[in-house]
Design a protein around this motif. Structure first.
Motif, PDB file in Angstrom:
ATOM      1  N   ARG A 128       0.847  -1.198   0.000  1.00  0.00           N
ATOM      2  CA  ARG A 128       0.000   0.000   0.000  1.00  0.00           C
ATOM      3  C   ARG A 128       0.877   1.241   0.000  1.00  0.00           C
ATOM      4  N   GLY A 129       0.581   2.138  -0.904  1.00  0.00           N
ATOM      5  CA  GLY A 129       1.320   3.391  -0.967  1.00  0.00           C
ATOM      6  C   GLY A 129       2.816   3.197  -1.127  1.00  0.00           C
ATOM      7  N   GLY A 130       3.192   2.196  -1.899  1.00  0.00           N
ATOM      8  CA  GLY A 130       4.613   1.978  -2.154  1.00  0.00           C
ATOM      9  C   GLY A 130       5.369   1.329  -1.019  1.00  0.00           C
ATOM     10  N   ARG A 131       4.628   0.793  -0.036  1.00  0.00           N
ATOM     11  CA  ARG A 131       5.299   0.136   1.088  1.00  0.00           C
ATOM     12  C   ARG A 131       4.664  -1.220   1.375  1.00  0.00           C
ATOM     13  N   LEU A 132       5.457  -2.105   1.982  1.00  0.00           N
ATOM     14  CA  LEU A 132       4.911  -3.401   2.380  1.00  0.00           C
ATOM     15  C   LEU A 132       3.982  -3.221   3.564  1.00  0.00           C
ATOM     16  N   ALA A 133       2.847  -3.924   3.552  1.00  0.00           N
ATOM     17  CA  ALA A 133       1.888  -3.889   4.663  1.00  0.00           C
ATOM     18  C   ALA A 133       1.791  -5.294   5.273  1.00  0.00           C
ATOM     19  N   GLU A 134       0.582  -5.707   5.694  1.00  0.00           N
ATOM     20  CA  GLU A 134       0.419  -6.961   6.432  1.00  0.00           C
ATOM     21  C   GLU A 134       0.607  -8.192   5.526  1.00  0.00           C
ATOM     22  N   PRO A 135       0.947  -9.368   6.151  1.00  0.00           N
ATOM     23  CA  PRO A 135       1.011 -10.596   5.356  1.00  0.00           C
ATOM     24  C   PRO A 135      -0.367 -10.971   4.817  1.00  0.00           C
ATOM     25  N   VAL A 136      -0.393 -11.535   3.618  1.00  0.00           N
ATOM     26  CA  VAL A 136      -1.666 -12.017   3.051  1.00  0.00           C
ATOM     27  C   VAL A 136      -1.535 -13.509   2.774  1.00  0.00           C
ATOM     28  N   LEU A 137      -2.663 -14.195   2.832  1.00  0.00           N
ATOM     29  CA  LEU A 137      -2.661 -15.655   2.756  1.00  0.00           C
ATOM     30  C   LEU A 137      -2.940 -16.154   1.335  1.00  0.00           C
ATOM     31  N   ASN A 138      -2.039 -16.942   0.837  1.00  0.00           N
ATOM     32  CA  ASN A 138      -2.217 -17.706  -0.400  1.00  0.00           C
ATOM     33  C   ASN A 138      -2.751 -16.906  -1.594  1.00  0.00           C
ATOM     34  N   PRO A 139      -2.134 -15.786  -1.953  1.00  0.00           N
ATOM     35  CA  PRO A 139      -2.580 -15.089  -3.161  1.00  0.00           C
ATOM     36  C   PRO A 139      -2.365 -15.979  -4.389  1.00  0.00           C
ATOM     37  N   ILE A 140      -3.328 -15.945  -5.295  1.00  0.00           N
ATOM     38  CA  ILE A 140      -3.288 -16.840  -6.461  1.00  0.00           C
ATOM     39  C   ILE A 140      -3.058 -16.027  -7.725  1.00  0.00           C
ATOM     40  N   LEU A 141      -1.902 -16.253  -8.345  1.00  0.00           N
ATOM     41  CA  LEU A 141      -1.614 -15.639  -9.639  1.00  0.00           C
ATOM     42  C   LEU A 141      -1.867 -16.698 -10.704  1.00  0.00           C
ATOM     43  N   GLU A 142      -2.909 -16.503 -11.480  1.00  0.00           N
ATOM     44  CA  GLU A 142      -3.265 -17.453 -12.530  1.00  0.00           C
ATOM     45  C   GLU A 142      -3.259 -16.651 -13.823  1.00  0.00           C
ATOM     46  N   VAL A 143      -2.337 -16.961 -14.714  1.00  0.00           N
ATOM     47  CA  VAL A 143      -2.024 -16.018 -15.781  1.00  0.00           C
ATOM     48  C   VAL A 143      -1.552 -16.762 -17.025  1.00  0.00           C
ATOM     49  N   THR A 144      -1.685 -16.136 -18.180  1.00  0.00           N
ATOM     50  CA  THR A 144      -1.134 -16.738 -19.398  1.00  0.00           C
ATOM     51  C   THR A 144       0.321 -16.309 -19.568  1.00  0.00           C
ATOM     52  N   THR A 145       1.051 -17.098 -20.309  1.00  0.00           N
ATOM     53  CA  THR A 145       2.485 -16.820 -20.488  1.00  0.00           C
ATOM     54  C   THR A 145       2.693 -15.460 -21.150  1.00  0.00           C
ATOM     55  N   ARG A 146       1.926 -15.185 -22.190  1.00  0.00           N
ATOM     56  CA  ARG A 146       2.104 -13.909 -22.903  1.00  0.00           C
ATOM     57  C   ARG A 146       1.783 -12.726 -21.981  1.00  0.00           C
ATOM     58  N   SER A 147       0.714 -12.861 -21.219  1.00  0.00           N
ATOM     59  CA  SER A 147       0.356 -11.773 -20.297  1.00  0.00           C
ATOM     60  C   SER A 147       1.426 -11.569 -19.250  1.00  0.00           C
ATOM     61  N   PHE A 148       1.941 -12.685 -18.760  1.00  0.00           N
ATOM     62  CA  PHE A 148       2.959 -12.588 -17.715  1.00  0.00           C
ATOM     63  C   PHE A 148       4.161 -11.780 -18.206  1.00  0.00           C
ATOM     64  N   TYR A 149       4.741 -12.220 -19.310  1.00  0.00           N
ATOM     65  CA  TYR A 149       5.979 -11.565 -19.762  1.00  0.00           C
ATOM     66  C   TYR A 149       5.712 -10.155 -20.311  1.00  0.00           C
ATOM     67  N   SER A 150       4.506  -9.930 -20.819  1.00  0.00           N
ATOM     68  CA  SER A 150       4.198  -8.607 -21.370  1.00  0.00           C
ATOM     69  C   SER A 150       3.954  -7.577 -20.273  1.00  0.00           C
ATOM     70  N   SER A 151       3.576  -8.048 -19.090  1.00  0.00           N
ATOM     71  CA  SER A 151       3.201  -7.094 -18.041  1.00  0.00           C
ATOM     72  C   SER A 151       4.388  -6.670 -17.173  1.00  0.00           C
ATOM     73  N   ILE A 152       5.566  -7.203 -17.447  1.00  0.00           N
ATOM     74  CA  ILE A 152       6.732  -6.868 -16.608  1.00  0.00           C
ATOM     75  C   ILE A 152       7.278  -5.496 -16.992  1.00  0.00           C
ATOM     76  N   ASP A 153       7.397  -4.623 -15.995  1.00  0.00           N
ATOM     77  CA  ASP A 153       7.986  -3.307 -16.304  1.00  0.00           C
ATOM     78  C   ASP A 153       9.179  -2.995 -15.416  1.00  0.00           C
ATOM     79  N   GLY A 154       9.505  -3.885 -14.486  1.00  0.00           N
ATOM     80  CA  GLY A 154      10.652  -3.634 -13.632  1.00  0.00           C
ATOM     81  C   GLY A 154      11.361  -4.927 -13.296  1.00  0.00           C
ATOM     82  N   VAL A 155      12.695  -4.902 -13.405  1.00  0.00           N
ATOM     83  CA  VAL A 155      13.479  -6.117 -13.151  1.00  0.00           C
ATOM     84  C   VAL A 155      14.511  -5.814 -12.069  1.00  0.00           C
ATOM     85  N   GLY A 156      14.515  -6.636 -11.039  1.00  0.00           N
ATOM     86  CA  GLY A 156      15.431  -6.427  -9.916  1.00  0.00           C
ATOM     87  C   GLY A 156      16.847  -6.864 -10.242  1.00  0.00           C
TER      88      GLY A 156
END
Lengths: 449, 472
Positions: B406-434
């Motif tokens: 939230r607001g650019g900062r880490l907040a509380e832990p969340v339980l079991n978030p589910i990322l269900e995505v297509t390969t093209r969407s996944f790689y196309s949506s990346i805008d930052g690489v660590g």
């Protein structure tokens, strides 16, 4: 005698270990000739064969257990290997909970129908089976067909310091066919038997081809909860997993949804699950476990009540009970899981679904939490939408997202026919003999972008 | 069998193979020695020693491919004959198998090490495991399951085109699974460092520290975790997750045998088609590489199981599909040279197209910078559950350690978030690489009969814009 060499080898290994200070030893020798034909794009890719002998041992010294296996069975090689094992064994700490190998001699059951000598020389028959499976799938409307036919023939022997001496011949043939009508419309058929004549390549091909062809007619389906019917290939994955989760060691590891559930109603009354290694001609029936106990029929779940975990002598000691004769080398494991059939024809179950989904195959099953039983899996090879009790078309892009205990609890119908099934993706457990299974309100998710 | 004996058997088998009218043959000997310690809650449940050694022959006769193997020296002639008969049988039922033209050498390779893992006293290994177990138990982990594997793989390969390659690689890995139960709730985690080389790499894992941190985190999530949000949002993924994604949704679909349909009945095919080479599949910031030659990597080798010299393979270059993974058969089909992706898990397995060390190339952003740019989203640092369809297009990763942003900062832990995505969407949506590239060891399964081969999966933290988090 077919097993002379293997028994001789087992005796040699056992004596070597005893001479070097082992308290208890179990030696398992398996000799097998295996063949395989792999095909794709309607043609054979490769024909393979194996001539192999393998020796495995459980060695015990001062309550330390070591499991060793080697393919180097030359006199010198085996001596060196056993010496190396014995040199290491005293350097790990002893176990607190321990039980000795069982003391025989034992009377082992003779299970008919486990060996067909024709499987020994099955190469041409396998190539022929591949061709028949391909043709059958194409005749149903498939455009491309892939698959494998495999044969195994040989024997295994077990010798223990507990006076267990047993050898058993075996043969197995299995085939799976995956048909593609286009890149996304697929079907899967599987057939397995102990004998060469027992497999049905045409049926496997026809079923795969028909589901592939039927999958080209696509209808929409939103993610959500639906009543679901699981087909033969799907049940090979699910039922194997239901059985595998009863392993006593998995329970001790907190890696099973059956933890603390013994005696509890975990499933619908329609669920009776038996590990039945004594089944005549059963695809993975066998007469002994790897500690030397004669195998037996174990009812895992009876009318929905969890009756027992599956044990070797060590997990049995943990649970203060007796072995169920399910010893593999480390994990107790089911041998041949059978589910009691029900009263329904397949058509009747589809009619009962009303608003539901037929899932022909379940693959890539992975857990979020083994203890709670939360998992998801990829569904494929015929996923059909049912409305008003009738199949109206194929659906794509959904994923099975549910819970083991929920599937068992909300089962509402099982078919009156059963089949032995195994295939490449049935990775969680042994081959099974299964009916079709229908469950209320099963979760299906989809990629959101 | 001893290595010298295997080398001499390879020579004998190749002499026997020369007597047949094969267009091509190869003989491979392989010895795999593994020792394993399996600890559950501080108790050694089992100690393994597995020695597997033998030979295999592949032959092409009239365009048909045959494979045979044995571990019985007295069956050498039968094995070669079986390979010939199998090739002949295969030739009657398919188009001709061709192999790409390659330059072969006589060479050898090894994984350097300081301390041979097999020479480390078992007492020291047990002590190491006990310390890792204690780091979990002292902090309340209900179940700790540890599997420490030390392995050595010796290979000797000859083919009818002049290759003679000898390999000797040692590896170590530790699979750790933790369960924490609190009342009716429970959570699980796994971690698997690994590499090639000697025991010295184990010290770099800092496993006690890692297990302590994981256990504390599991406690925190059970106590304070709130349900994961759903819907379209920005997401940051940690290296553990992105490494798996690289393996599953770039590595596998770029395997040329899958693209050609050879694995259709087992692991599956691919959404990638030959004509997609050169097409954009991801944003410009994403490059994915598979490199067997990384020193110290778990998937390390310098020559593949067909004797071809290994090199890095740039699978995706700045978002463009750049190269597939090939063995000699698929390379011939595509009209290219093999890039040395043929691997075989044991002496009795056919070499097939495999990954080695697949990773997303690092960028230059810190995790804080990736998170700073998000007003509302989720940071999925680790996962437990995942799967992907057999075309490698529709995938799912379920977070274990995860936090609201939230607001650019880490907040509380969340339980079991589910990322269900297509390969093209996944790689196309990346805008930052660590810049925090990390690797994890894994065993990749493929083939029939199944072949489990050691690999590294790797990646840096990634920021994805506007992907959906879901569930039912």
């Amino acid at each position: 005698m077919f097993h002379e060499e293997s028994i001789g080898l087992a005796e040699r290994a056992l004596k070597l270990a005893e001479a070097r200070g082992a308290d208890e030893v179990a030696v398992h020798v398996q000799s097998v000739t295996a063949r395989q034909v792999r095909f794709s794009n309607n043609r054979v890719d490769v024909v393979k064969s194996w001539i192999q002998i393998e020796l495995e041992m459980q060695i015990v010294k001062d309550r330390r257990i070591m499991i060793v296996s080697t393919t180097n069975i030359t006199e010198e090689g085996l001596a060196r290997f056993v010496e190396s094992a014995m040199e290491r064994i005293s350097r790990v700490p002893p176990r607190e909970v321990y039980a000795p190998l069982p003391e025989g001699p034992f009377d082992y059951p003779v299970i008919p129908g486990l060996y067909d000598p024709r499987v020994d020389e099955a190469q041409e028959a396998l190539v022929d089976a591949a061709a028949r499976g391909i043709e059958a799938a194409l005749s149903e409307g498939a455009k491309r067909v892939a698959g494998t036919v495999r044969s195994y023939a040989g024997h295994e022997c077990l010798l223990t310091t507990g006076s267990a001496t047993v050898c058993e011949r075996f043969s197995r043939v299995n085939m799976e066919v995956r048909a593609l009508a286009d890149g996304l419309s697929t079907g899967h058929g599987a057939t397995c038997s102990r004998s060469l004549d027992g497999i049905d390549p045409e049926r496997a091909g026809r079923e795969a081809g028909a589901d592939a062809a039927a999958s080209t007619k696509v209808v929409d389906a939103e993610p959500g909860k639906y009543d679901a019917l699981f087909g033969w290939s799907a049940m090979a994955t699910l039922l194997g997993m239901f059985g595998y989760m009863a392993s006593g060691l998995r329970v001790l590891m907190q890696m099973s949804p059956y933890v603390e559930k013994i005696g509890k109603q975990i499933g619908s009354e329609l669920i009776t699950l038996v590990d039945d290694p004594l089944a005549e001609g059963g695809y993975s029936s066998r007469s002994f476990d790897l500690e030397g106990y004669p195998t037996r029929r174990n009812v895992i779940i009876e009318k929905g009540v969890l009756k027992t975990f599956l044990h070797n002598r060590i997990t049995a000691a943990h649970f203060r009970t007796k072995s169920t004769a399910n010893a593999g080398w480390v994990y107790p494991e089911p041998w041949y899981v059978r589910m009691k059939p029900g009263d329904y024809d397949e058509d009747e179950i589809v009619a009962e679904l009303r608003d539901g989904i037929v899932v022909k195959n379940v693959t890539y099953l992975r857990f979020q939490n083994y203890r709670t039983g939360d998992f998801s899996a990829v569904i494929r090879d015929g996923v059909f939408r049912v409305k008003g009790g009738e199949v109206i078309g194929a659906i794509r892009g959904l994923r099975l997202s549910d819970n083991v205990l929920h599937l068992l609890r909300d089962t509402f119908a099982t078919s009156k026919t059963t089949r032995p099934v195994t295939h490449w993706w049935a990775e969680w457990g042994p081959p099974v003999e299964t009916p079709l299974l229908a469950v209320r309100q099963v979760g299906f998710t989809a990629a959101t972008v | 069998m001893e290595f010298d004996e295997l080398i001499s058997l390879v020579d004998r088998a190749s002499e026997l193979a020369r007597r047949f009218d094969a267009e091509y043959f190869e003989v491979r000997a392989q010895a795999d020695l593994t020792d394993g310690l399996f600890m559950r809650n501080g108790v050694i449940e089992a100690f393994f020693l597995d020695s597997s050694s033998g030979l295999s022959v592949r032959m092409i006769v009239n365009g048909g491919l045959g494979f045979a193997s044995t571990n019985r020296p007295e069956e050498l002639a039968s094995m070669v004959e079986e390979a010939y008969r199998s090739a002949l049988a295969a030739s009657k039922a398919r188009k001709r198998v061709r192999l790409s033209a390659e330059e072969f050498r006589v060479d050898e390779f090894k994984s350097p090490f300081v301390t041979d893992p097999f020479e480390v006293p078992l007492e020291d290994k047990v002590e190491f495991l006990r310390a890792v177990d204690a780091a979990g138990s002292e902090r309340g982990a209900t179940a700790r399951v540890l599997l420490l594997l030390s392995s050595r793989q010796f290979t000797h390969f000859i083919n009818s085109e002049g290759a003679k390659i000898t390999g000797d690689v040692r590896r170590v890995t530790l699979r750790t699974t933790l369960t924490l139960v609190s009342g009716a709730r429970s959570t699980q985690e796994f971690e698997q460092p690994g590499g090639s080389g000697g025991w010295e790499i184990v010290e770099k894992w800092r496993m006690e520290e890692k297990v302590a941190e994981l256990t504390e985190n599991m406690k925190e999530r059970l106590e304070k975790g709130s349900p994961a949000p759903r819907g379209k949002m920005d997401v940051v993924l940690g290296p553990k997750v992105t490494g798996l994604v690289a393996h599953e949704s770039t590595g596998h679909p770029y395997e040329a045998d899958r693209i050609l349909g050879r694995e259709a009945a087992q692991a599956g095919e691919s959404f990638v088609k030959p004509e997609m080479l050169g097409q954009r599949i991801g944003s410009e910031v994403v490059t994915v590489i598979d490199d067997p030659t990384i020193p110290g990597s778990y998937g390390f080798y310098m020559y593949d199981a067909e004797g071809v010299r290994a090199r890095p393979r740039v699978l995706m270059k700045a978002g463009i599909i750049n190269e597939f993974l090939h063995n000699r058969e698929t390379a011939a089909e595509f009209g290219v040279r093999s890039n040395a992706a043929a691997r075989a898990s044991k002496f009795n397995r056919e070499p097939i197209v495999r990954m080695a060390n697949t990773y997303i190339a690092p960028g230059d952003m810190s995790v804080e910078e990736l998170i700073e740019g998000i007003s509302e989203g989720v940071y999925i640092k680790r996962f437990m559950e995942w799967n992907i369809d057999d075309r490698r297009y529709n995938q799912r990763y379920v977070g274990s350690e995860a936090y609201a942003i939230r607001g650019g900062r880490l907040a509380e832990p969340v339980l079991n978030p589910i990322l269900e995505v297509t390969t093209r969407s996944f790689y196309s949506s990346i805008d930052g690489v660590g810049k925090d590239l990390e690797f994890e060891a894994a065993f990749c399964g493929k083939g029939d009969p199944g072949q489990s081969v050691p690999v590294w999966t790797g990646g840096p933290s990634l920021r994805l814009r506007g992907v959906g988090l879901g569930g039912v």
